[in-house]
Write a protein that holds these residues in place. Structure first.
Motif, PDB file in Angstrom:
ATOM      1  N   LEU A 201     -21.237  18.273  26.504  1.00 12.59           N
ATOM      2  CA  LEU A 201     -19.955  17.685  26.905  1.00 12.59           C
ATOM      3  C   LEU A 201     -19.764  16.270  26.362  1.00 12.59           C
ATOM      4  O   LEU A 201     -18.675  15.712  26.468  1.00 12.59           O
ATOM      5  CB  LEU A 201     -19.852  17.643  28.429  1.00 12.59           C
ATOM      6  N   GLY A 202     -20.825  15.703  25.794  1.00 11.04           N
ATOM      7  CA  GLY A 202     -20.780  14.324  25.341  1.00 11.04           C
ATOM      8  C   GLY A 202     -19.770  14.091  24.228  1.00 11.04           C
ATOM      9  O   GLY A 202     -19.547  14.950  23.373  1.00 11.04           O
ATOM     10  N   GLU A 203     -19.175  12.920  24.251  1.00 14.37           N
ATOM     11  CA  GLU A 203     -18.177  12.544  23.242  1.00 14.37           C
ATOM     12  C   GLU A 203     -18.805  11.767  22.084  1.00 14.37           C
ATOM     13  O   GLU A 203     -18.099  11.318  21.184  1.00 14.37           O
ATOM     14  CB  GLU A 203     -17.072  11.699  23.889  1.00 14.37           C
ATOM     15  N   ASP A 204     -20.128  11.574  22.127  1.00  9.43           N
ATOM     16  CA  ASP A 204     -20.796  10.811  21.087  1.00  9.43           C
ATOM     17  C   ASP A 204     -21.206  11.706  19.922  1.00  9.43           C
ATOM     18  O   ASP A 204     -20.922  12.908  19.898  1.00  9.43           O
ATOM     19  CB  ASP A 204     -22.026  10.092  21.652  1.00  9.43           C
ATOM     20  N   THR A 205     -21.914  11.128  18.967  1.00  8.22           N
ATOM     21  CA  THR A 205     -22.332  11.867  17.769  1.00  8.22           C
ATOM     22  C   THR A 205     -23.273  13.005  18.118  1.00  8.22           C
ATOM     23  O   THR A 205     -23.175  14.106  17.565  1.00  8.22           O
ATOM     24  CB  THR A 205     -23.030  10.912  16.777  1.00  8.22           C
ATOM     25  N   GLU A 206     -24.201  12.753  19.053  1.00 11.59           N
ATOM     26  CA  GLU A 206     -25.156  13.788  19.446  1.00 11.59           C
ATOM     27  C   GLU A 206     -24.437  14.993  20.042  1.00 11.59           C
ATOM     28  O   GLU A 206     -24.740  16.141  19.718  1.00 11.59           O
ATOM     29  CB  GLU A 206     -26.157  13.232  20.462  1.00 11.59           C
ATOM     30  N   GLY A 207     -23.463  14.733  20.929  1.00 10.38           N
ATOM     31  CA  GLY A 207     -22.717  15.823  21.544  1.00 10.38           C
ATOM     32  C   GLY A 207     -21.944  16.625  20.515  1.00 10.38           C
ATOM     33  O   GLY A 207     -21.935  17.863  20.556  1.00 10.38           O
ATOM     34  N   SER A 208     -21.312  15.941  19.569  1.00  9.15           N
ATOM     35  CA  SER A 208     -20.556  16.624  18.519  1.00  9.15           C
ATOM     36  C   SER A 208     -21.466  17.490  17.660  1.00  9.15           C
ATOM     37  O   SER A 208     -21.100  18.602  17.268  1.00  9.15           O
ATOM     38  CB  SER A 208     -19.833  15.594  17.635  1.00  9.15           C
ATOM     39  N   THR A 209     -22.670  16.960  17.362  1.00  7.16           N
ATOM     40  CA  THR A 209     -23.630  17.706  16.543  1.00  7.16           C
ATOM     41  C   THR A 209     -24.099  18.966  17.249  1.00  7.16           C
ATOM     42  O   THR A 209     -24.165  20.049  16.655  1.00  7.16           O
ATOM     43  CB  THR A 209     -24.841  16.820  16.202  1.00  7.16           C
ATOM     44  N   ARG A 211     -22.568  20.620  19.713  1.00  8.40           N
ATOM     45  CA  ARG A 211     -21.466  21.574  19.810  1.00  8.40           C
ATOM     46  C   ARG A 211     -21.217  22.263  18.472  1.00  8.40           C
ATOM     47  O   ARG A 211     -20.991  23.470  18.410  1.00  8.40           O
ATOM     48  CB  ARG A 211     -20.181  20.870  20.272  1.00  8.40           C
ATOM     49  N   SER A 212     -21.257  21.495  17.411  1.00 12.82           N
ATOM     50  CA  SER A 212     -21.012  22.053  16.078  1.00 12.82           C
ATOM     51  C   SER A 212     -22.072  23.085  15.703  1.00 12.82           C
ATOM     52  O   SER A 212     -21.748  24.169  15.203  1.00 12.82           O
ATOM     53  CB  SER A 212     -20.991  20.920  15.047  1.00 12.82           C
ATOM     54  N   LYS A 213     -23.329  22.778  15.958  1.00 12.26           N
ATOM     55  CA  LYS A 213     -24.416  23.704  15.646  1.00 12.26           C
ATOM     56  C   LYS A 213     -24.308  24.976  16.486  1.00 12.26           C
ATOM     57  O   LYS A 213     -24.476  26.085  15.984  1.00 12.26           O
ATOM     58  CB  LYS A 213     -25.774  23.040  15.889  1.00 12.26           C
ATOM     59  N   THR A 214     -24.035  24.799  17.785  1.00 15.05           N
ATOM     60  CA  THR A 214     -23.964  25.942  18.698  1.00 15.05           C
ATOM     61  C   THR A 214     -22.793  26.847  18.347  1.00 15.05           C
ATOM     62  O   THR A 214     -22.940  28.073  18.244  1.00 15.05           O
ATOM     63  CB  THR A 214     -23.822  25.448  20.152  1.00 15.05           C
ATOM     64  N   ARG A 215     -21.624  26.251  18.149  1.00 16.15           N
ATOM     65  CA  ARG A 215     -20.454  27.047  17.770  1.00 16.15           C
ATOM     66  C   ARG A 215     -20.680  27.738  16.426  1.00 16.15           C
ATOM     67  O   ARG A 215     -20.216  28.865  16.217  1.00 16.15           O
ATOM     68  CB  ARG A 215     -19.211  26.146  17.681  1.00 16.15           C
ATOM     69  N   GLY A 216     -21.378  27.056  15.532  1.00 23.06           N
ATOM     70  CA  GLY A 216     -21.635  27.628  14.215  1.00 23.06           C
ATOM     71  C   GLY A 216     -22.422  28.918  14.282  1.00 23.06           C
ATOM     72  O   GLY A 216     -22.164  29.857  13.506  1.00 23.06           O
ATOM     73  N   ARG A 217     -23.376  28.992  15.209  1.00 15.58           N
ATOM     74  CA  ARG A 217     -24.174  30.218  15.360  1.00 15.58           C
ATOM     75  C   ARG A 217     -23.279  31.391  15.780  1.00 15.58           C
ATOM     76  O   ARG A 217     -23.415  32.501  15.282  1.00 15.58           O
ATOM     77  CB  ARG A 217     -25.270  30.017  16.414  1.00 15.58           C
ATOM     78  N   VAL A 218     -22.375  31.127  16.716  1.00 14.30           N
ATOM     79  CA  VAL A 218     -21.478  32.175  17.212  1.00 14.30           C
ATOM     80  C   VAL A 218     -20.439  32.529  16.160  1.00 14.30           C
ATOM     81  O   VAL A 218     -20.164  33.713  15.900  1.00 14.30           O
ATOM     82  CB  VAL A 218     -20.784  31.717  18.520  1.00 14.30           C
ATOM     83  N   LEU A 219     -19.862  31.513  15.548  1.00 17.48           N
ATOM     84  CA  LEU A 219     -18.808  31.724  14.561  1.00 17.48           C
ATOM     85  C   LEU A 219     -19.307  32.515  13.360  1.00 17.48           C
ATOM     86  O   LEU A 219     -18.585  33.358  12.815  1.00 17.48           O
ATOM     87  CB  LEU A 219     -18.258  30.374  14.105  1.00 17.48           C
ATOM     88  N   ASN A 220     -20.538  32.283  12.954  1.00 20.60           N
ATOM     89  CA  ASN A 220     -21.121  32.999  11.820  1.00 20.60           C
ATOM     90  C   ASN A 220     -21.132  34.506  12.065  1.00 20.60           C
ATOM     91  O   ASN A 220     -20.750  35.303  11.202  1.00 20.60           O
ATOM     92  CB  ASN A 220     -22.542  32.483  11.577  1.00 20.60           C
ATOM     93  N   LEU A 221     -21.549  34.904  13.275  1.00 22.86           N
ATOM     94  CA  LEU A 221     -21.579  36.332  13.614  1.00 22.86           C
ATOM     95  C   LEU A 221     -20.164  36.891  13.737  1.00 22.86           C
ATOM     96  O   LEU A 221     -19.880  38.002  13.268  1.00 22.86           O
ATOM     97  CB  LEU A 221     -22.352  36.540  14.921  1.00 22.86           C
TER      98      LEU A 221
END
Length: 355
Positions: A201-209, A211-221
């Motif tokens: 839920l974080g709005e910082d760089t770590e949170g964005s990273t 979220r991006s990695k997690t969504r990427g796993r789902v989006l790829n499939l």
């Protein structure tokens, strides 16, 4: 009449570790709990390097549909961010941040909207505080022994006093209480889930990273499976924290392939107390024409999750709620989070998924 082909993409929660572990659990329950149909497993199926399982579903003696099931695995992102496996300095600093993050929270207002969720939050807060108390005691004792605070020198007399205070914190009654709780409660898992949720839920760089990695796993499939012309119908099925991940992913997913969205024991209500991010993503999904129907399965006996909230002012009729009862659930089972899996043992949920 041709037999329809359907695909189900699973988005698991944070309680699985190995790849396809949730897929195995889901398929096992499918075979055992589906009462009105006969299920026959037909081995593995592969699309663009993704491995799933294929089933034939029979209605009496007639083939009803062919069903392919895949799991969107993102546990590697979670595993690399487990607070319980970090060094003492990280536990001390990040653990304190996460504890404050969840304690200073409007989630206390859930006492009116969802008493069961409020009770579970209180229990979780006590367990997290107990865990951090132990970390704090260990750090203070280490200061007394090394005359330093994570490498920074401290005057000897001050260090001794700090170390003595740390020793006094480790009274036998505290450690007895913690050991009793640890023997039957997954405290480490609770700590890791609280930290990962806060980071997500974080709005910082770590949170964005994250979220991006997690969504990427789902989006790829999703991209590889849904672009296939082999399927007459597609269903995205998310469970527990996977509901937050799937909703986040599907909110901005616009393609020609339409699909159903089914959620089981979602945590969006919990997360909505900390951020309006969830409300925004829910609203996007409800307005996403790619999603034909959103079926939200919830249970009042499931203290870990709650009914997915509709955003204020939403006029969408896409959301369909399905209340599930955890049969013969005791207070202890709810307290331990055992009822969080009740959806996989309810025949009406399986009828909804297959129907």
């Amino acid at each position: 009449m041709p037999v329809p082909n359907e695909v189900i993409i699973l988005v698991p929660g944070l309680n699985t570790q190995e790849k396809n572990e949730f897929l195995e659990i889901f398929c096992s329950s499918l075979s055992e709990q589906l009462e009105s149909f006969t299920v026959q497993e037909n081995g593995e199926i592969k699309i663009a390097g993704h491995t799933g399982k294929r089933f034939s579903i029979y209605n009496k003696q007639e083939l009803y549909k062919t069903l392919d099931i895949y799991e969107a695995y993102y546990m590697d992102v979670f595993a690399s961010n487990k607070l319980s496996q970090k060094d003492e300095k990280t536990k001390f600093i990040r653990g304190g941040e996460v504890l404050i993050y969840w304690l200073i929270s409007p989630i206390w207002l859930s006492v009116k909207e969802s008493p069961s969720l409020f009770i579970y939050f209180i229990i979780s807060a006590i367990l997290f505080t107990g865990w951090y108390y132990g970390i704090l005691a260990a750090v203070l004792i280490a200061i007394g022994q090394t005359n330093s605070f994570f490498g920074g020198a401290i005057p000897l007399e001050m260090a001794k006093k700090i170390g003595f205070f740390g020793e006094s914190m480790k009274g036998w009654s505290f450690w007895f209480f913690i050991s009793i709780l640890s023997s039957f409660l997954p405290i480490s898992s609770l700590i890791d889930i609280c930290e990962f949720s806060a980071a997500y839920l974080g709005e910082d760089t770590e949170g964005s990273t994250i979220r991006s990695k997690t969504r990427g796993r789902v989006l790829n499939l999703l991209e590889d499976v849904l672009k296939s012309s082999n399927y007459d119908r597609a269903t995205i099925l998310a469970y527990s924290f996977g509901v937050a991940v799937a909703t986040d992913t599907l909110a901005d997913y616009h393609r020609e392939k339409f699909f159903r969205y089914i959620t089981l024991g979602g945590t969006l209500k919990v997360l909505s107390y900390k951020s309006n991010w969830g409300e925004r993503e829910i609203n996007k999904c409800l307005n996403n024409a790619t999603i034909t129907t959103w079926i939200d399965c919830y249970s009042n006996q499931d203290w870990v999750a709650a009914k997915t909230p509709l955003p204020k002012g939403s006029s969408s009729d896409k959301m369909i709620y399905k209340k599930v009862s955890a049969k013969s659930s005791s207070f202890l089972q709810r307290f331990l989070g055992k009822t969080h899996v009740c959806y996989f043992y309810d025949s009406s949920v399986w009828e909804t998924i297959i129907g």
